[in-house]
Design a protein around this motif. Sequence first.
Motif, PDB file in Angstrom:
ATOM      1  N   GLY A   1       0.785  -1.228   0.000  1.00 49.67           N
ATOM      2  CA  GLY A   1       0.000   0.000   0.000  1.00 49.67           C
ATOM      3  C   GLY A   1       0.813   1.273   0.000  1.00 49.67           C
ATOM      4  O   GLY A   1       0.248   2.361  -0.146  1.00 49.67           O
ATOM      5  N   GLN A   2       2.125   1.188   0.152  1.00 52.25           N
ATOM      6  CA  GLN A   2       2.972   2.368   0.154  1.00 52.25           C
ATOM      7  C   GLN A   2       3.635   2.537  -1.207  1.00 52.25           C
ATOM      8  O   GLN A   2       4.247   1.591  -1.732  1.00 52.25           O
ATOM      9  CB  GLN A   2       4.057   2.265   1.232  1.00 52.25           C
ATOM     10  N   VAL A   3       3.520   3.743  -1.768  1.00 54.27           N
ATOM     11  CA  VAL A   3       4.123   4.023  -3.065  1.00 54.27           C
ATOM     12  C   VAL A   3       5.641   3.988  -2.927  1.00 54.27           C
ATOM     13  O   VAL A   3       6.215   4.613  -2.024  1.00 54.27           O
ATOM     14  CB  VAL A   3       3.657   5.390  -3.593  1.00 54.27           C
ATOM     15  N   ALA A   4       6.286   3.241  -3.822  1.00 55.05           N
ATOM     16  CA  ALA A   4       7.745   3.134  -3.774  1.00 55.05           C
ATOM     17  C   ALA A   4       8.362   3.823  -4.986  1.00 55.05           C
ATOM     18  O   ALA A   4       8.224   5.029  -5.149  1.00 55.05           O
ATOM     19  CB  ALA A   4       8.156   1.662  -3.694  1.00 55.05           C
ATOM     20  N   ASP A   5       8.981   3.041  -5.867  1.00 52.45           N
ATOM     21  CA  ASP A   5       9.761   3.626  -6.950  1.00 52.45           C
ATOM     22  C   ASP A   5       8.933   3.831  -8.219  1.00 52.45           C
ATOM     23  O   ASP A   5       8.045   3.038  -8.537  1.00 52.45           O
ATOM     24  CB  ASP A   5      10.946   2.712  -7.268  1.00 52.45           C
ATOM     25  N   VAL A   6       9.260   4.904  -8.938  1.00 55.33           N
ATOM     26  CA  VAL A   6       8.594   5.255 -10.191  1.00 55.33           C
ATOM     27  C   VAL A   6       9.626   5.212 -11.312  1.00 55.33           C
ATOM     28  O   VAL A   6      10.747   5.715 -11.155  1.00 55.33           O
ATOM     29  CB  VAL A   6       7.952   6.659 -10.122  1.00 55.33           C
ATOM     30  N   PHE A   7       9.240   4.631 -12.448  1.00 59.28           N
ATOM     31  CA  PHE A   7      10.148   4.499 -13.579  1.00 59.28           C
ATOM     32  C   PHE A   7       9.534   5.135 -14.825  1.00 59.28           C
ATOM     33  O   PHE A   7       8.361   4.914 -15.129  1.00 59.28           O
ATOM     34  CB  PHE A   7      10.441   3.017 -13.874  1.00 59.28           C
ATOM     35  N   GLY A   8      10.359   5.904 -15.548  1.00 58.20           N
ATOM     36  CA  GLY A   8       9.965   6.443 -16.833  1.00 58.20           C
ATOM     37  C   GLY A   8      10.360   5.498 -17.944  1.00 58.20           C
ATOM     38  O   GLY A   8      10.827   4.372 -17.694  1.00 58.20           O
ATOM     39  N   PRO A   9      10.201   5.896 -19.228  1.00 57.63           N
ATOM     40  CA  PRO A   9      10.539   5.011 -20.352  1.00 57.63           C
ATOM     41  C   PRO A   9      11.993   4.532 -20.294  1.00 57.63           C
ATOM     42  O   PRO A   9      12.904   5.296 -19.970  1.00 57.63           O
ATOM     43  CB  PRO A   9      10.297   5.902 -21.569  1.00 57.63           C
ATOM     44  N   GLY A  10      12.173   3.250 -20.566  1.00 56.67           N
ATOM     45  CA  GLY A  10      13.510   2.669 -20.575  1.00 56.67           C
ATOM     46  C   GLY A  10      13.473   1.203 -20.176  1.00 56.67           C
ATOM     47  O   GLY A  10      12.415   0.640 -19.889  1.00 56.67           O
ATOM     48  N   MET A  11      14.681   0.560 -20.131  1.00 57.36           N
ATOM     49  CA  MET A  11      14.813  -0.823 -19.685  1.00 57.36           C
ATOM     50  C   MET A  11      15.674  -0.834 -18.424  1.00 57.36           C
ATOM     51  O   MET A  11      16.720  -0.179 -18.361  1.00 57.36           O
ATOM     52  CB  MET A  11      15.443  -1.694 -20.773  1.00 57.36           C
ATOM     53  N   TYR A  12      15.225  -1.574 -17.406  1.00 65.28           N
ATOM     54  CA  TYR A  12      15.880  -1.552 -16.105  1.00 65.28           C
ATOM     55  C   TYR A  12      16.108  -2.982 -15.610  1.00 65.28           C
ATOM     56  O   TYR A  12      15.276  -3.873 -15.830  1.00 65.28           O
ATOM     57  CB  TYR A  12      15.026  -0.800 -15.075  1.00 65.28           C
ATOM     58  N   LYS A  13      17.221  -3.189 -14.913  1.00 63.73           N
ATOM     59  CA  LYS A  13      17.475  -4.424 -14.194  1.00 63.73           C
ATOM     60  C   LYS A  13      17.150  -4.164 -12.731  1.00 63.73           C
ATOM     61  O   LYS A  13      17.747  -3.280 -12.103  1.00 63.73           O
ATOM     62  CB  LYS A  13      18.931  -4.852 -14.360  1.00 63.73           C
ATOM     63  N   LEU A  14      16.231  -4.918 -12.184  1.00 65.13           N
ATOM     64  CA  LEU A  14      15.727  -4.636 -10.847  1.00 65.13           C
ATOM     65  C   LEU A  14      16.658  -5.199  -9.780  1.00 65.13           C
ATOM     66  O   LEU A  14      16.889  -6.407  -9.691  1.00 65.13           O
ATOM     67  CB  LEU A  14      14.323  -5.225 -10.682  1.00 65.13           C
ATOM     68  N   ASN A  15      17.191  -4.284  -8.975  1.00 64.95           N
ATOM     69  CA  ASN A  15      18.042  -4.648  -7.849  1.00 64.95           C
ATOM     70  C   ASN A  15      17.988  -3.511  -6.828  1.00 64.95           C
ATOM     71  O   ASN A  15      17.198  -2.566  -6.971  1.00 64.95           O
ATOM     72  CB  ASN A  15      19.482  -4.922  -8.322  1.00 64.95           C
ATOM     73  N   THR A  16      18.796  -3.599  -5.828  1.00 66.11           N
ATOM     74  CA  THR A  16      18.744  -2.583  -4.769  1.00 66.11           C
ATOM     75  C   THR A  16      19.128  -1.206  -5.277  1.00 66.11           C
ATOM     76  O   THR A  16      18.716  -0.195  -4.699  1.00 66.11           O
ATOM     77  CB  THR A  16      19.681  -2.976  -3.616  1.00 66.11           C
ATOM     78  N   GLN A  17      19.904  -1.134  -6.346  1.00 60.63           N
ATOM     79  CA  GLN A  17      20.313   0.167  -6.866  1.00 60.63           C
ATOM     80  C   GLN A  17      19.192   0.842  -7.652  1.00 60.63           C
ATOM     81  O   GLN A  17      19.031   2.053  -7.590  1.00 60.63           O
ATOM     82  CB  GLN A  17      21.549   0.006  -7.753  1.00 60.63           C
ATOM     83  N   THR A  18      18.428   0.057  -8.391  1.00 60.64           N
ATOM     84  CA  THR A  18      17.342   0.636  -9.187  1.00 60.64           C
ATOM     85  C   THR A  18      16.038   0.740  -8.399  1.00 60.64           C
ATOM     86  O   THR A  18      15.094   1.379  -8.861  1.00 60.64           O
ATOM     87  CB  THR A  18      17.100  -0.201 -10.455  1.00 60.64           C
ATOM     88  N   LEU A  19      15.972   0.095  -7.229  1.00 60.24           N
ATOM     89  CA  LEU A  19      14.771   0.146  -6.382  1.00 60.24           C
ATOM     90  C   LEU A  19      15.130   0.691  -4.997  1.00 60.24           C
ATOM     91  O   LEU A  19      14.952   0.021  -3.979  1.00 60.24           O
ATOM     92  CB  LEU A  19      14.144  -1.243  -6.248  1.00 60.24           C
ATOM     93  N   PRO A  20      15.629   1.916  -4.927  1.00 59.53           N
ATOM     94  CA  PRO A  20      16.079   2.433  -3.633  1.00 59.53           C
ATOM     95  C   PRO A  20      14.963   2.578  -2.605  1.00 59.53           C
ATOM     96  O   PRO A  20      15.154   2.269  -1.427  1.00 59.53           O
ATOM     97  CB  PRO A  20      16.685   3.792  -3.995  1.00 59.53           C
ATOM     98  N   VAL A  21      13.798   3.049  -3.020  1.00 61.61           N
ATOM     99  CA  VAL A  21      12.699   3.242  -2.072  1.00 61.61           C
ATOM    100  C   VAL A  21      12.173   1.893  -1.595  1.00 61.61           C
ATOM    101  O   VAL A  21      11.934   1.685  -0.395  1.00 61.61           O
ATOM    102  CB  VAL A  21      11.562   4.069  -2.705  1.00 61.61           C
TER     103      VAL A  21
END
Length: 338
Positions: A56-76
């Motif tokens: 229920g808590q808003v975390a990370d927002v991503f704009g256009p692009g390709m991302y590898k999901l890890n602790t660096q790309t998902l800081p929140v």
Amino acid sequence: MALMDFIKKQFIDILQWTEDGDGTLAWRFPMQEMEIQNGASLTVRDSQLALFVNEGQVADVFGPGMYKLNTQTLPVLTYLQNWDKLFESPFKSDVYFFSTRGQLDQKWGTPNPITIRDKDLGIVRLRAFGIYSYHLSDAKAFYQKISGSRERYGRDELEGQLRNTLVAGISDLFGESGVPFIDMAANQDEFGRAMFAKAAPLFAEYGLTLDSLVVQNVSLPEELQKVLDQKIGMNMIGDLQRFTQYQVANAIPEAAKNEGGMAGLGVGMGAGVGFGQVMAQALGQAVAAPAAAPGGAATVSADEVVAMLEKLHGLVQKGILSQAEFDAKKAELLQKLG
């Protein structure tokens, strides 16, 4: 048992949304019993946003692009989950995709006349309609204010809310601007710009950007428009005496079509000659008023004389003026040309 549960789980390694063009603004990725693999790929296409929500808590927002999901790309999300700098096991999170495409040719209007206080006309009711366009620009605000945790949220569901937002702003706009209805209606571009400035912050509260707003028509209900037309006509005429003469002259042909009509004008059938004399006098005054100039010089043009003679001749044909009365008036008008 725990081993069997682990084996049954499905791990997601690609997250993406292929829009189907059905007007969907927000779409929740189907998670069910699945978890997201560490190092999974997230693809956000042009004209899209992606949002991660943890319990229920808003975390990370991503704009256009390709991302590898890890602790660096998902800081929140890393902070909310209390992860270490590295994590190996899959994780659960709700993932929402949002369309940021421009929503064009959206129609707005007043289904019923709205009441406003006008500077010139007082309390009046008016109608207005037009088109507007917008796009979703803030995924977090839209999720929190509009779409929430729903699986899908469509453009059509939002239409009524946005239309009511625009219509509600019209009353405030007239009250705050002090610009009369007549001026607003005469300059619809300016009215549209004023409405845009009023509505844009309201759209922003929903996570939307208002791109354009066009006012196609501003009008009064038919009965009020007739009153306004009469007011405008009186202002244009100015001289009440000349207006009365004009009204009477135009009413005579209709009244002459039947006996009751002439009586309705207060003229008995036996008083035709006398009435003709009165009309000749009235029409003469109508011509004489604009003809007078400093020094008493006549300024009646040939076109005006011809037009007046045509009217008088029409009265002769209807039996309202006698030929003698017409000849006398004709001589008088021709003398003014001399």
